[in-house]
Design a protein around this motif. Sequence first.
Motif, PDB file in Angstrom:
ATOM      1  N   THR A  75      30.141  36.633  49.964  1.00  0.00           N
ATOM      2  CA  THR A  75      28.718  36.240  49.523  1.00  0.00           C
ATOM      3  C   THR A  75      28.573  34.623  49.553  1.00  0.00           C
ATOM      4  O   THR A  75      29.760  33.942  49.767  1.00  0.00           O
ATOM      5  CB  THR A  75      28.475  36.687  48.122  1.00  0.00           C
ATOM      6  N   ILE A  76      27.603  34.012  49.395  1.00  0.00           N
ATOM      7  CA  ILE A  76      27.452  32.773  49.253  1.00  0.00           C
ATOM      8  C   ILE A  76      28.222  32.175  47.783  1.00  0.00           C
ATOM      9  O   ILE A  76      27.887  32.936  46.802  1.00  0.00           O
ATOM     10  CB  ILE A  76      25.881  32.161  49.036  1.00  0.00           C
ATOM     11  N   LEU A  77      28.783  31.129  47.617  1.00  0.00           N
ATOM     12  CA  LEU A  77      29.333  30.582  46.669  1.00  0.00           C
ATOM     13  C   LEU A  77      28.584  29.817  45.981  1.00  0.00           C
ATOM     14  O   LEU A  77      27.541  29.216  46.206  1.00  0.00           O
ATOM     15  CB  LEU A  77      30.838  29.984  47.112  1.00  0.00           C
ATOM     16  N   ASP A  78      28.916  29.480  44.281  1.00  0.00           N
ATOM     17  CA  ASP A  78      28.100  28.645  43.644  1.00  0.00           C
ATOM     18  C   ASP A  78      29.208  27.979  42.918  1.00  0.00           C
ATOM     19  O   ASP A  78      29.538  28.486  41.847  1.00  0.00           O
ATOM     20  CB  ASP A  78      27.144  29.365  42.839  1.00  0.00           C
ATOM     21  N   ARG A  79      29.477  26.768  43.066  1.00  0.00           N
ATOM     22  CA  ARG A  79      30.467  25.676  42.419  1.00  0.00           C
ATOM     23  C   ARG A  79      29.963  25.598  40.899  1.00  0.00           C
ATOM     24  O   ARG A  79      30.909  25.579  40.105  1.00  0.00           O
ATOM     25  CB  ARG A  79      30.454  24.446  42.936  1.00  0.00           C
ATOM     26  N   GLU A  80      28.781  25.665  40.600  1.00  0.00           N
ATOM     27  CA  GLU A  80      28.401  25.622  39.241  1.00  0.00           C
ATOM     28  C   GLU A  80      28.652  26.684  38.387  1.00  0.00           C
ATOM     29  O   GLU A  80      28.759  26.718  37.168  1.00  0.00           O
ATOM     30  CB  GLU A  80      26.799  25.204  39.136  1.00  0.00           C
ATOM     31  N   LYS A  81      28.605  27.820  38.905  1.00  0.00           N
ATOM     32  CA  LYS A  81      29.057  28.985  38.274  1.00  0.00           C
ATOM     33  C   LYS A  81      30.707  29.299  38.052  1.00  0.00           C
ATOM     34  O   LYS A  81      31.319  29.571  37.307  1.00  0.00           O
ATOM     35  CB  LYS A  81      28.385  30.238  38.896  1.00  0.00           C
ATOM     36  N   GLU A  82      31.320  29.115  39.441  1.00  0.00           N
ATOM     37  CA  GLU A  82      32.750  29.096  39.450  1.00  0.00           C
ATOM     38  C   GLU A  82      33.458  28.065  40.395  1.00  0.00           C
ATOM     39  O   GLU A  82      32.966  28.235  41.765  1.00  0.00           O
ATOM     40  CB  GLU A  82      33.140  30.693  39.930  1.00  0.00           C
ATOM     41  N   ALA A  83      34.095  27.178  39.875  1.00  0.00           N
ATOM     42  CA  ALA A  83      34.576  26.343  40.860  1.00  0.00           C
ATOM     43  C   ALA A  83      36.054  26.553  41.298  1.00  0.00           C
ATOM     44  O   ALA A  83      36.355  25.756  42.274  1.00  0.00           O
ATOM     45  CB  ALA A  83      34.719  24.989  40.158  1.00  0.00           C
ATOM     46  N   ARG A  84      36.550  27.414  40.910  1.00  0.00           N
ATOM     47  CA  ARG A  84      38.113  27.917  41.567  1.00  0.00           C
ATOM     48  C   ARG A  84      38.228  29.306  41.391  1.00  0.00           C
ATOM     49  O   ARG A  84      38.012  29.956  40.338  1.00  0.00           O
ATOM     50  CB  ARG A  84      39.068  26.986  40.554  1.00  0.00           C
ATOM     51  N   TYR A  85      38.818  29.930  42.331  1.00  0.00           N
ATOM     52  CA  TYR A  85      39.232  31.089  42.340  1.00  0.00           C
ATOM     53  C   TYR A  85      40.687  31.427  42.456  1.00  0.00           C
ATOM     54  O   TYR A  85      41.378  30.607  43.644  1.00  0.00           O
ATOM     55  CB  TYR A  85      38.496  32.070  43.451  1.00  0.00           C
ATOM     56  N   ASN A  86      41.343  32.260  41.892  1.00  0.00           N
ATOM     57  CA  ASN A  86      42.762  32.539  42.252  1.00  0.00           C
ATOM     58  C   ASN A  86      42.797  33.741  42.800  1.00  0.00           C
ATOM     59  O   ASN A  86      42.683  35.117  42.093  1.00  0.00           O
ATOM     60  CB  ASN A  86      43.655  32.558  41.006  1.00  0.00           C
ATOM     61  N   VAL A  87      42.779  33.872  44.233  1.00  0.00           N
ATOM     62  CA  VAL A  87      42.821  35.087  44.974  1.00  0.00           C
ATOM     63  C   VAL A  87      44.245  35.785  45.068  1.00  0.00           C
ATOM     64  O   VAL A  87      45.158  35.208  45.587  1.00  0.00           O
ATOM     65  CB  VAL A  87      42.297  34.696  46.340  1.00  0.00           C
TER      66      VAL A  87
END
Length: 594
Positions: free
Chosen positions: A414-426
């Motif tokens: 999906t489209i990402l939103d940095r203001e909601k989540e700036a880092r993901y640990n996949v």
Amino acid sequence: MEQRRPKTRSEWIKWITFMMTLFSFWSSSAAQFRYSVFEEVKEGTAVGNITKDLGLDKSTMKQRGIRIVYGTTEPLFRVNQNDGVLYVDRKFDREEICDRSKVCVLDLKTVLQNPLEIHHVAVEILDVNDHAPVFAHNESTLDISESALPGSRFQLQEARDADSGLFSVQQYKLSQNGHFRLEVKDRGEDRKTPSLVLEKPLDRESARSHVLLLTALDGGKPPKSGNMTIVVNVSDVNDNPPVFSQESYTVSIKENSPVGTTVIQVSATDLDEGSNGEVMYSFGNHVDARLRERFSLNPVTGVIVVTGVLDFEECSKYEVDVQASDNGAATLKTDKTVVINVVDVNDNEPNIEVTSFSHAIPEDSKPGTTVALISVKDADSGLNGKVMCYINQDLPFLLTPSLQNNVYSLVTKTILDREKEARYNVRIIAKDAGEKSLSSEKIIPVLVSDINDNKPEFHKYPYIFYITENNTPGEKILSVSALDNDEGSNALVSYLILRNKEGTNIPTSFLNVNSETGDIAALKSFDFETLKTFLFQVVATDSGTPSLSSNVTVNVFILDQNDNAPVILAIPLFCPRRSSRRNNCWKHWKGFRS
């Protein structure tokens, strides 16, 4: 030869210019030629014409110069500076260069100057039949009882040939005789094992020994050969060889079986009596040391046990030559091959390797944007090596398989939103399909990079301020503030007052805003008796590209101070009756009131 380092400034400049030229022309070395030459040719034998293959004439070649770049080994070839012909520089032996490899190719780097060019020349060394088969011993002695039955086999020593392919040992021949024929077992990898097969019973009283000549031939035309003399001594007493209970032995055992595990028990019987009928077991003479490290054979019981580590990934099948011998004066031996198949167990975890990775991805990336390429390997085989790969489902990413086996792409869902989540640990999880499944995992940190998709937002809307009249000019009277949810320059906010171009909003001309802090100062004092309220607009703009802005209305109410003394008004007690004078009197009184 040691290269002289530049010392002066001019020498350094020339050296740097040369290295830049070398770098710029390095990528132009696209040409590659392949020549072939037989080993053992004389020094000076022409291999190929590099000048002709490059499409250059001799004068150009001589002017530019050509040389071969060598490593640490002694050069085998040289190139003529005048005509560019590649010659053999010294006589060489293919077996010394490539041992027993089927294809022997040397890669030469040729360098042309002015401009600098590098071309690769591959020279294949062709094998010639320059080695004859050789036996480890010139003579071999066999003790065979006169009672040996027709069909008995006696394994002989192999011959070795330093050449490879067709020029290695291709066949064996046995000298003409009335008792034996030759049988050859092809073991692959240029290995052929000869055995004597008894066709006619021996009679010690007629002949106490037989002398045979075994000849090994290679595939040359004409072939080269090597000979070994076989002396067969005929013994008189022990006339029955051991006979194995089975025609063939095949067994399967799991890899990683602990030391001491029984693999199989072989059994042979001898019809003779006494010591002639006592059977002892041993490995064949040609069982290599690697196999002996993994298995042992009890000489009395014939039980084969594990003595080393078995690894299916290293070797999945062992062929063990077992020999049964009696204890007669003239020992009789029977050979049998035991095939041990190693069964794979799921003892290797899947290995996850990230082959390509984008550390940060813009938040406006479209769905399907590739974040990383992931390859998964499992050293096991079958279902134990079949790997399934997946990620946790609560992330805006998908793991999609590619056309290549066990290769996956990590893409945005999906489209990402940095203001909601700036880092993901996949978390990448790989799991095999073994009976006792093994799995491994790897965490890929994905950073979401900011784009300018948020405009500044004021804390209040509208702003309402109350200020007291008679303020000090130049001092701050109020302050506005806006917040931008982006980061970096996209979140850096500056302020300005929206001026009325027509000049109708006169109070704003006396206001000044700090572009960094939003503090607003008045350049003059306000007088409640003159101005009681006014409004204006402040614009907040971020520093992104393109920039985003928002404005807010500011309402200012001026509070009164007791800064005016009372005024006494003279009120007439009466006005004259004459109309003209009376009217003037009331006008004056009304003026005082106002």
